[in-house]
Design a protein around this motif. Structure first.
Motif, PDB file in Angstrom:
ATOM      1  N   GLY A   1       0.956  -1.182   0.307  1.00 19.38           N
ATOM      2  CA  GLY A   1       0.353  -0.029   0.031  1.00 19.38           C
ATOM      3  C   GLY A   1       0.779   1.288  -0.070  1.00 19.38           C
ATOM      4  O   GLY A   1       2.008   1.345   0.984  1.00 19.38           O
ATOM      5  N   LEU A   2       1.159   2.047  -0.838  1.00 20.69           N
ATOM      6  CA  LEU A   2       0.780   3.500  -0.939  1.00 20.69           C
ATOM      7  C   LEU A   2      -0.193   5.080  -0.625  1.00 20.69           C
ATOM      8  O   LEU A   2      -0.923   4.591  -0.450  1.00 20.69           O
ATOM      9  CB  LEU A   2       1.443   4.311  -2.054  1.00 20.69           C
ATOM     10  N   LEU A   3       0.679   5.912   1.151  1.00 19.32           N
ATOM     11  CA  LEU A   3      -0.672   6.446   1.198  1.00 19.32           C
ATOM     12  C   LEU A   3       0.429   8.137   0.557  1.00 19.32           C
ATOM     13  O   LEU A   3       1.778   8.211   0.903  1.00 19.32           O
ATOM     14  CB  LEU A   3      -0.505   6.560   2.406  1.00 19.32           C
ATOM     15  N   VAL A   4      -0.063   8.876  -0.123  1.00 21.12           N
ATOM     16  CA  VAL A   4       0.423   9.834  -0.767  1.00 21.12           C
ATOM     17  C   VAL A   4      -0.201  11.073   0.742  1.00 21.12           C
ATOM     18  O   VAL A   4      -1.233  11.078   1.397  1.00 21.12           O
ATOM     19  CB  VAL A   4      -0.774  10.340  -1.539  1.00 21.12           C
ATOM     20  N   GLU A   5       0.935  11.936   1.471  1.00 19.81           N
ATOM     21  CA  GLU A   5       0.440  12.677   2.414  1.00 19.81           C
ATOM     22  C   GLU A   5       1.017  14.449   2.119  1.00 19.81           C
ATOM     23  O   GLU A   5       2.115  14.240   0.783  1.00 19.81           O
ATOM     24  CB  GLU A   5       1.654  12.277   3.321  1.00 19.81           C
ATOM     25  N   PHE A   6       1.317  14.823   2.560  1.00 22.84           N
ATOM     26  CA  PHE A   6       1.447  16.438   2.697  1.00 22.84           C
ATOM     27  C   PHE A   6       2.562  16.957   4.118  1.00 22.84           C
ATOM     28  O   PHE A   6       1.487  16.469   5.368  1.00 22.84           O
ATOM     29  CB  PHE A   6       0.400  17.669   2.140  1.00 22.84           C
TER      30      PHE A   6
ATOM     31  N   GLU B   1      -2.435   5.863 -11.177  1.00 24.72           N
ATOM     32  CA  GLU B   1      -3.226   6.596 -10.213  1.00 24.72           C
ATOM     33  C   GLU B   1      -2.502   7.740  -9.158  1.00 24.72           C
ATOM     34  O   GLU B   1      -3.090   8.391  -9.396  1.00 24.72           O
ATOM     35  CB  GLU B   1      -4.737   5.933 -10.131  1.00 24.72           C
ATOM     36  N   MET B   2      -1.869   7.211  -8.335  1.00 27.92           N
ATOM     37  CA  MET B   2      -1.693   7.912  -7.404  1.00 27.92           C
ATOM     38  C   MET B   2      -0.279   9.158  -7.901  1.00 27.92           C
ATOM     39  O   MET B   2      -0.529  10.167  -7.060  1.00 27.92           O
ATOM     40  CB  MET B   2      -0.292   7.071  -6.388  1.00 27.92           C
ATOM     41  N   CYS B   3       0.222   8.857  -8.728  1.00 30.39           N
ATOM     42  CA  CYS B   3       1.098   9.730  -8.708  1.00 30.39           C
ATOM     43  C   CYS B   3       0.192  11.050  -9.876  1.00 30.39           C
ATOM     44  O   CYS B   3       0.501  12.314  -9.511  1.00 30.39           O
ATOM     45  CB  CYS B   3       1.890   9.602 -10.508  1.00 30.39           C
ATOM     46  N   ALA B   4      -1.004  10.337 -10.237  1.00 30.32           N
ATOM     47  CA  ALA B   4      -1.508  11.656 -10.443  1.00 30.32           C
ATOM     48  C   ALA B   4      -2.471  12.486  -9.490  1.00 30.32           C
ATOM     49  O   ALA B   4      -2.349  13.361  -9.313  1.00 30.32           O
ATOM     50  CB  ALA B   4      -3.027  11.553 -12.340  1.00 30.32           C
ATOM     51  N   PHE B   5      -2.522  11.596  -8.407  1.00 29.08           N
ATOM     52  CA  PHE B   5      -3.090  12.569  -7.412  1.00 29.08           C
ATOM     53  C   PHE B   5      -2.365  13.508  -7.124  1.00 29.08           C
ATOM     54  O   PHE B   5      -1.937  14.004  -6.969  1.00 29.08           O
ATOM     55  CB  PHE B   5      -3.897  11.601  -6.418  1.00 29.08           C
ATOM     56  N   MET B   6      -1.177  13.071  -6.470  1.00 29.54           N
ATOM     57  CA  MET B   6       0.239  13.604  -5.748  1.00 29.54           C
ATOM     58  C   MET B   6       0.456  15.157  -6.567  1.00 29.54           C
ATOM     59  O   MET B   6       0.874  16.062  -6.629  1.00 29.54           O
ATOM     60  CB  MET B   6       1.583  12.452  -6.489  1.00 29.54           C
ATOM     61  N   ALA B   7       0.204  14.739  -7.952  1.00 33.72           N
ATOM     62  CA  ALA B   7       0.125  15.597  -9.030  1.00 33.72           C
ATOM     63  C   ALA B   7      -0.919  16.856  -9.175  1.00 33.72           C
ATOM     64  O   ALA B   7      -0.264  18.443  -8.662  1.00 33.72           O
ATOM     65  CB  ALA B   7       0.706  15.810 -10.348  1.00 33.72           C
ATOM     66  N   ARG B   8      -2.103  16.540  -8.593  1.00 29.38           N
ATOM     67  CA  ARG B   8      -2.897  17.294  -8.694  1.00 29.38           C
ATOM     68  C   ARG B   8      -2.547  18.403  -7.442  1.00 29.38           C
ATOM     69  O   ARG B   8      -2.969  19.490  -7.626  1.00 29.38           O
ATOM     70  CB  ARG B   8      -4.292  16.939  -8.347  1.00 29.38           C
ATOM     71  N   TRP B   9      -2.779  17.358  -6.941  1.00 27.16           N
ATOM     72  CA  TRP B   9      -2.407  18.259  -4.639  1.00 27.16           C
ATOM     73  C   TRP B   9      -0.984  19.121  -4.813  1.00 27.16           C
ATOM     74  O   TRP B   9      -0.836  20.085  -4.237  1.00 27.16           O
ATOM     75  CB  TRP B   9      -1.637  17.265  -4.096  1.00 27.16           C
ATOM     76  N   ALA B  10       0.112  19.314  -5.401  1.00 26.03           N
ATOM     77  CA  ALA B  10       1.428  20.053  -6.170  1.00 26.03           C
ATOM     78  C   ALA B  10       1.129  21.033  -7.190  1.00 26.03           C
ATOM     79  O   ALA B  10       1.201  21.596  -7.135  1.00 26.03           O
ATOM     80  CB  ALA B  10       2.102  19.092  -6.049  1.00 26.03           C
ATOM     81  N   GLY B  11      -0.145  20.998  -7.413  1.00 25.57           N
ATOM     82  CA  GLY B  11      -0.936  22.417  -8.492  1.00 25.57           C
ATOM     83  C   GLY B  11       0.129  21.687  -9.701  1.00 25.57           C
ATOM     84  O   GLY B  11       0.429  22.677 -10.185  1.00 25.57           O
ATOM     85  N   ILE B  12       0.769  20.957  -9.454  1.00 31.06           N
ATOM     86  CA  ILE B  12       1.537  20.170 -11.088  1.00 31.06           C
ATOM     87  C   ILE B  12      -0.199  20.251 -12.409  1.00 31.06           C
ATOM     88  O   ILE B  12      -0.432  18.728 -12.086  1.00 31.06           O
ATOM     89  CB  ILE B  12       2.183  20.076 -11.272  1.00 31.06           C
TER      90      ILE B  12
END
Length: 476
Positions: free
Chosen positions: A118-123, A380-391
């Protein structure tokens, strides 16, 4: 129920995960498992059992098979198509020095070996969100990833929300360090709870044990994107059959169990050889005085008053140990059939490419399916990360699914080059074939290759090398 409560599927799967983990780790872990993997013999003392266990080697089929499978996936580097701003994040995607390729490799290893990851996207926790990318970069405030193995994903719930089934609860077991003094620290356990609350907001809650040994929650964390609470839990589960929190069986579990059976047969063989391998002296008709010992050797003599006294050696004979050896050989062959083909003896003679491709096709298809699933989940995970980073921009992550190096014979290469020289195929077609044959590196584009070649075309040396030898293709 307390926060450390386990999901029913988790409790059922723990024994299987433990077997897989120990078999992959190797001899020390299997020996440490003691009677779980090697039952005691009847009336064996603790010392006798320890010697019995230590005499038994572990045949490392499981670990080598897993290493080989992961190596097949990563023999060609993963490909990430993404904006440069996002690629910069992947050089340390965990904020602990791990690259995106490293996370992918660990993910494939865990999914093939254990069946779960499992991978959790954090900030990073901040009191105020950065207003733009420059401010975020200056403070190193950007999304990152936490990785979780099967044993740390202890509880979950999946419900219908927003017209789709999605996780509404995930409980993760973590460890953290508490300094004891300047030189040492104590490792403790905490639980990170990810949930959707009654309002549908994504909330994090961290539980730690207090002085009274009770789990107490720290203040809730409500992550935000674009200044708003999120309506989904950014936790990405991976399995060998689907991207789901459901427990799925390890693809190599059958191999693990057969490897452990081979270990027990090996113990019987080693035990039998230990007690029957050396001849045992047998003397009849000799009366020894108290404390007297019989010495054996070419420089010693045994004197007996009874003329009927005899002395001889007892030696093992029979088929018992041979049967165990044959059983071990059979199990090694079965392990090879289950996926550890690198452990099987090489076939005599030359095997055609077509025959070899058919022989490997079944295993390759399973491994390719896992690689595609992991790559899709990471995309999918990278796409979410990019949205969160504003990329902004398209993102695609790809893993190798071609596990049989095709190569190209000299005759095939000559024919291909000749077709190109005569205008029968384009340079792009030539280039694509050379890349599939791994003659040209996968990351090189056809434009880059043309720049390397220049406008002069093939060198005279290459042209000479491609000319047919006398008698080849001669129409005289």
């Amino acid at each position: 129920m307390p926060v450390d409560s386990k999901h029913d599927e988790y409790a059922k799967a723990m024994a299987k995960w433990s077997r897989c983990r120990d078999a992959i780790s190797g001899q020390d872990a299997v020996h440490a498992g003691g009677a779980r993997y090697l039952p005691k013999l009847s009336e064996q003392s603790a010392d006798e059992y320890q010697a019995y266990k230590e005499r038994t080697p572990w045949y490392g089929a499981t670990g080598r098979t897993l290493e080989g499978m992961v190596g097949m996936v990563f023999r060609v580097d993963p490909v990430l198509e993404a904006p440069e701003a996002f690629k910069a994040l992947t050089k340390d995607i965990t904020l602990s020095g791990m690259t995106l390729d490293g996370v992918a490799r660990e993910g494939v290893t865990e999914v093939v070996g254990i069946g779960r990851y499992g991978l959790l996207v954090e900030f990073p926790k901040v009191t105020e969100q950065p207003t733009n990318l420059a401010a975020a970069a200056a403070a190193n405030l950007r999304p990152y990833v936490r990785a979780y193995k099967a044993e740390t994903i202890i509880n979950w719930r999946i419900e219908m929300r927003g017209n789709r089934m999605q996780p509404t609860l995930v409980v993760l077991k973590e460890s953290y360090e508490v300094p004891v003094d300047v030189y040492s620290s104590e490792v403790k356990t905490q639980y990170r709870v990810l949930m959707l609350d009654e309002a549908g907001r994504y909330v994090q809650r961290l539980f730690r044990e207090n002085a009274e040994k009770q789990w107490t929650a720290e203040p809730d964390i409500i992550p935000q994107m674009d200044g708003k609470a999120m309506g989904e839990i950014p936790f990405y589960p991976f399995g060998p059959e689907k991207l789901s929190l459901d427990v799925q069986q390890s693809p190599i579990l059958d191999l693990v169990d057969l490897n452990l059976s081979h270990y027990r047969t090996s113990a019987d063989l080693e035990h039998g050889a230990h007690f029957t391998g050396l001849p045992t002296p047998f003397i009849a008709g000799v009366q020894l005085k108290d404390g007297e010992k019989v010495r054996i050797g070419s420089s010693e003599a045994i004197v007996a008053g009874d003329p009927a006294a005899t002395a001889s050696y007892l030696e093992f004979s029979g088929q018992g140990l041979g049967a165990l050896e044959r059983l071990m050989d059979r199990k090694e062959g079965q392990m090879a059939a289950l996926g550890a083909r690198m452990l099987a003896p090489e076939k005599a003679g030359v095997e055609s490419e077509g025959t070899m491709a058919m022989r490997h096709n079944g295993e390759d298809s399973v491994l390719a399916g896992i690689a595609k699933l992991v790559a899709y989940g990471i995309t999918e995970m990278c796409a979410f990360m990019a949205r969160w980073a504003g990329i902004n921009g398209e993102i695609k992550f790809t893993l190798n699914t071609d596990y049989l190096p095709r190569g190209m014979s000299a005759q095939e290469l000559t024919a291909l080059m000749s077709a190109w020289q005569q205008g029968g195929i384009s340079f792009q077609t030539l280039f694509a074939n050379l890349q599939r044959a791994e003659i040209i590196a996968p990351e090189v584009t056809d434009e880059e290759e043309q720049e390397r070649i220049g406008d002069a075309g093939p060198t005279l040396a290459m042209q000479s090398a491609l000319q047919p030898t006398p008698g080849e293709g001669d129409s005289k």
